[in-house]
Design an enzyme around this catalytic site. Sequence first.
Site, PDB file in Angstrom:
ATOM      1  N   GLY A   1      43.100  38.346  41.952  1.00  0.00           N
ATOM      2  CA  GLY A   1      42.929  39.497  42.842  1.00  0.00           C
ATOM      3  C   GLY A   1      42.676  40.787  42.100  1.00  0.00           C
TER       4      GLY A   1
ATOM      5  N   LEU B   1      35.386  45.543  32.234  1.00  0.00           N
ATOM      6  CA  LEU B   1      36.174  45.601  33.462  1.00  0.00           C
ATOM      7  C   LEU B   1      37.357  44.657  33.374  1.00  0.00           C
ATOM      8  CD1 LEU B   1      33.510  45.811  36.301  1.00  0.00           C
ATOM      9  CD2 LEU B   1      34.765  47.638  35.176  1.00  0.00           C
TER      10      LEU B   1
ATOM     11  N   HIS C   1      34.524  39.860  38.835  1.00  0.00           N
ATOM     12  CA  HIS C   1      34.817  38.759  39.760  1.00  0.00           C
ATOM     13  C   HIS C   1      33.633  38.532  40.700  1.00  0.00           C
ATOM     14  CE1 HIS C   1      39.042  40.405  39.049  1.00  0.00           C
ATOM     15  NE2 HIS C   1      39.135  39.149  38.644  1.00  0.00           N
TER      16      HIS C   1
END
Length: 291
Positions: free
Chosen positions: A25, A178, A31
């Site tokens: 998450g 990131l 992602h």
Amino acid sequence: MIVAHTFLAARRALAGTVGMVPTMGYLHEGHLACATAVRATSDCVVMSIFVNPLQFNDPSDLARYPRSWDRDLALAERTGVDVVFAPSVEEMYPEPPLTRVTVSGVTEGMEGARRPGHFDGVATIVAKLFAGIRPDSAAFGRKDAQQLAVVKRLVHDLNFPVAIVEVSTVREADGLALSSRNVFIANRKAALGLSRGLFLAADSAGAGERSGRTLEEIAGRTASRAGAVVEYAELADARTARRIPTLDRVAFLAIAARAGEVRLIDNVVLEPDGTADRGTRLDGPSILGGS
Ligand code: PAF
């Protein structure tokens, strides 16, 4: 988009070829790039969102791991994810697991040496996800190069019929890789030292440098000068994740350092001819709200 909280519900929601993106998450463009990568070859894309307690060797690190459920769902939906699989800890671990997956060798150096038990936790959860969801492919970021090597070896050794899709690191416009942990960065200059050092070392490899020690020194020195406290800078075989003295095969130059309170990792993948995968760069600010 369907949100499933049990393995059964997730499996029922899936049809045709299934591409999977395992995550914890707090989604960012890395992602989402993984979801886009598996979309190309899948009828259905499933993203798991589960902060896996088994892979945290430090309970305070688990407690402060960033979470953002509503935002994650909106981003997954916008990216074309069909099913979000978000199990509870009870669904994932109804009882403390007596079975754990250990991948030896690949896990001995770098992160494995500094975070005892971490890769057992990763290998165990990935094996459970693959067994319970049965995807045809699964995408993992190159940002976690040692984790990628662990997952590939796990799939190889246990004959999981899952094609592993490698996705280049996604970076902010200034080069910062990131990571969900970037939200904790207070000293950006020090944090940027990691990618700067890796890029300088990659330039040097491109110009013909093949000595692991020299490449490591360039990366480590640059990061230290920017104010990062370097734990390691290592040139490793991309397949075995073992340190190598010479860039004579596909490898990654990895660095781990503290920028203020935050521990960060980053790497560049290097080919034996000195070409590098430095990742891709965003042209604006990240959805994480970075630079
Ligand atoms: O890279 C991660 O986010 C995690 O290690 C993974 C692969 C989702 C397993 O929990």
